[in-house]
Scaffold this active site. Sequence first.
Site, PDB file in Angstrom:
ATOM      1  N   ASP A  35      -2.847   0.047   5.819  1.00  0.00           N
ATOM      2  CA  ASP A  35      -2.849  -1.403   6.013  1.00  0.00           C
ATOM      3  C   ASP A  35      -3.882  -1.795   7.066  1.00  0.00           C
ATOM      4  O   ASP A  35      -4.099  -1.065   8.036  1.00  0.00           O
ATOM      5  CB  ASP A  35      -1.453  -1.856   6.457  1.00  0.00           C
ATOM      6  CG  ASP A  35      -1.240  -3.346   6.306  1.00  0.00           C
ATOM      7  OD1 ASP A  35      -2.078  -4.013   5.660  1.00  0.00           O
ATOM      8  OD2 ASP A  35      -0.246  -3.856   6.837  1.00  0.00           O
ATOM      9  N   GLY A  38      -8.457  -5.593   5.461  1.00  0.00           N
ATOM     10  CA  GLY A  38      -8.962  -6.956   5.483  1.00  0.00           C
ATOM     11  C   GLY A  38      -9.148  -7.483   6.890  1.00  0.00           C
ATOM     12  O   GLY A  38     -10.172  -8.116   7.206  1.00  0.00           O
ATOM     13  N   HIS A  52     -12.202  -2.337   2.941  1.00  0.00           N
ATOM     14  CA  HIS A  52     -11.710  -1.350   1.979  1.00  0.00           C
ATOM     15  C   HIS A  52     -12.698  -0.193   1.829  1.00  0.00           C
ATOM     16  O   HIS A  52     -12.288   0.963   1.702  1.00  0.00           O
ATOM     17  CB  HIS A  52     -11.469  -2.029   0.625  1.00  0.00           C
ATOM     18  CG  HIS A  52     -10.381  -3.060   0.642  1.00  0.00           C
ATOM     19  ND1 HIS A  52      -9.068  -2.744   0.902  1.00  0.00           N
ATOM     20  CD2 HIS A  52     -10.418  -4.403   0.460  1.00  0.00           C
ATOM     21  CE1 HIS A  52      -8.322  -3.852   0.859  1.00  0.00           C
ATOM     22  NE2 HIS A  52      -9.140  -4.865   0.591  1.00  0.00           N
ATOM     23  N   GLU A  82       2.436  -6.209  -6.156  1.00  0.00           N
ATOM     24  CA  GLU A  82       2.232  -7.537  -5.592  1.00  0.00           C
ATOM     25  C   GLU A  82       0.755  -7.853  -5.373  1.00  0.00           C
ATOM     26  O   GLU A  82       0.350  -9.021  -5.342  1.00  0.00           O
ATOM     27  CB  GLU A  82       2.995  -7.667  -4.271  1.00  0.00           C
ATOM     28  CG  GLU A  82       4.513  -7.660  -4.393  1.00  0.00           C
ATOM     29  CD  GLU A  82       5.107  -6.285  -4.678  1.00  0.00           C
ATOM     30  OE1 GLU A  82       6.247  -6.211  -5.172  1.00  0.00           O
ATOM     31  OE2 GLU A  82       4.406  -5.271  -4.416  1.00  0.00           O
ATOM     32  N   ARG A  86      -3.446 -11.200  -5.722  1.00  0.00           N
ATOM     33  CA  ARG A  86      -4.613 -11.515  -4.895  1.00  0.00           C
ATOM     34  C   ARG A  86      -5.686 -12.199  -5.744  1.00  0.00           C
ATOM     35  O   ARG A  86      -5.642 -12.155  -6.982  1.00  0.00           O
ATOM     36  CB  ARG A  86      -5.169 -10.234  -4.263  1.00  0.00           C
ATOM     37  CG  ARG A  86      -4.258  -9.624  -3.227  1.00  0.00           C
ATOM     38  CD  ARG A  86      -4.903  -8.454  -2.508  1.00  0.00           C
ATOM     39  NE  ARG A  86      -4.056  -7.931  -1.451  1.00  0.00           N
ATOM     40  CZ  ARG A  86      -4.417  -6.981  -0.598  1.00  0.00           C
ATOM     41  NH1 ARG A  86      -5.632  -6.464  -0.667  1.00  0.00           N
ATOM     42  NH2 ARG A  86      -3.574  -6.557   0.327  1.00  0.00           N
ATOM     43  N   LEU A 146      -3.630  20.921  -2.183  1.00  0.00           N
ATOM     44  CA  LEU A 146      -3.074  19.669  -1.674  1.00  0.00           C
ATOM     45  C   LEU A 146      -2.734  18.789  -2.859  1.00  0.00           C
ATOM     46  O   LEU A 146      -3.548  18.608  -3.763  1.00  0.00           O
ATOM     47  CB  LEU A 146      -4.074  18.946  -0.761  1.00  0.00           C
ATOM     48  CG  LEU A 146      -3.641  17.546  -0.289  1.00  0.00           C
ATOM     49  CD1 LEU A 146      -2.427  17.634   0.635  1.00  0.00           C
ATOM     50  CD2 LEU A 146      -4.790  16.824   0.404  1.00  0.00           C
TER      51      LEU A 146
END
Length: 261
Positions: A35, A38, A52, A82, A86, A146
Amino acid sequence: MNTGLSAGSDQLSDADLAAKLDPDLLPKHLAIIMDGNGRWAEARNLPRIAGHREGIKSVREMITSCLELGIPALTIFAFSQENWNRPTQEINALMGLLEYYLSTERNKLIEQGVRFRTIGRAELLPASALQWVRAAEHETAHLNKLHLTVALSYGGRAEMVDAVRQIAREARDGKIQPDEIDEPLVHQFLYTHDLPDPDLLIRTSGETRISNFLLWQLAYTELYFTPTLWPDFRRRELLLALLEFQRRERRFGRVFSSLTS
């Protein structure tokens, strides 16, 4: 929970921090809510997509660090259900960035032995992005150094709905009896059915919620919140989070002695 850096940690080098880690107490599965991209860009008067792009560098460092430290599973929250709300321009830019990442990083992932896969309703992705995703999943399916899981078009509640639908179909077809439904069985129908639940969840940018991420799987996960924005979250910040994790006493609802009750 943690919301800041450990006292005195700024005096230690990254090598010193790494030396303090106990290899036997590292998480087997690390989950991250990435997070703040932006806000990172806006603070620099840059378009949001620049944040980003910078965040990809942090993803690279997390992959490399997990490989070096021996953490076998890393799950990152890249795009939620969600997020489809955007602006179209930002969504298109993010899908383009996803394609760019897979086109430029796929060979590196293969060289590192990283298995790439996604969880979520990936069928909602644009056809071109979905093609890149499926190709990367196919080409890395045999790797196991991984397990990198990327949550795309993902929602924790949607995952549970999808699991319930599958269980209902199995019950309708007589393959499952109602009394056979228990927690281990439900786990088998989750997107992450072949992974252990996360030991540690990190969320960057100062937000202190889990935002519909891995709702079932996070039942006993340790939570670590940091004000660091995702593009600034690099190896040092990860080491600090791991050191904090190793100071936790994980009880899973049990009491070990009268002194800790």
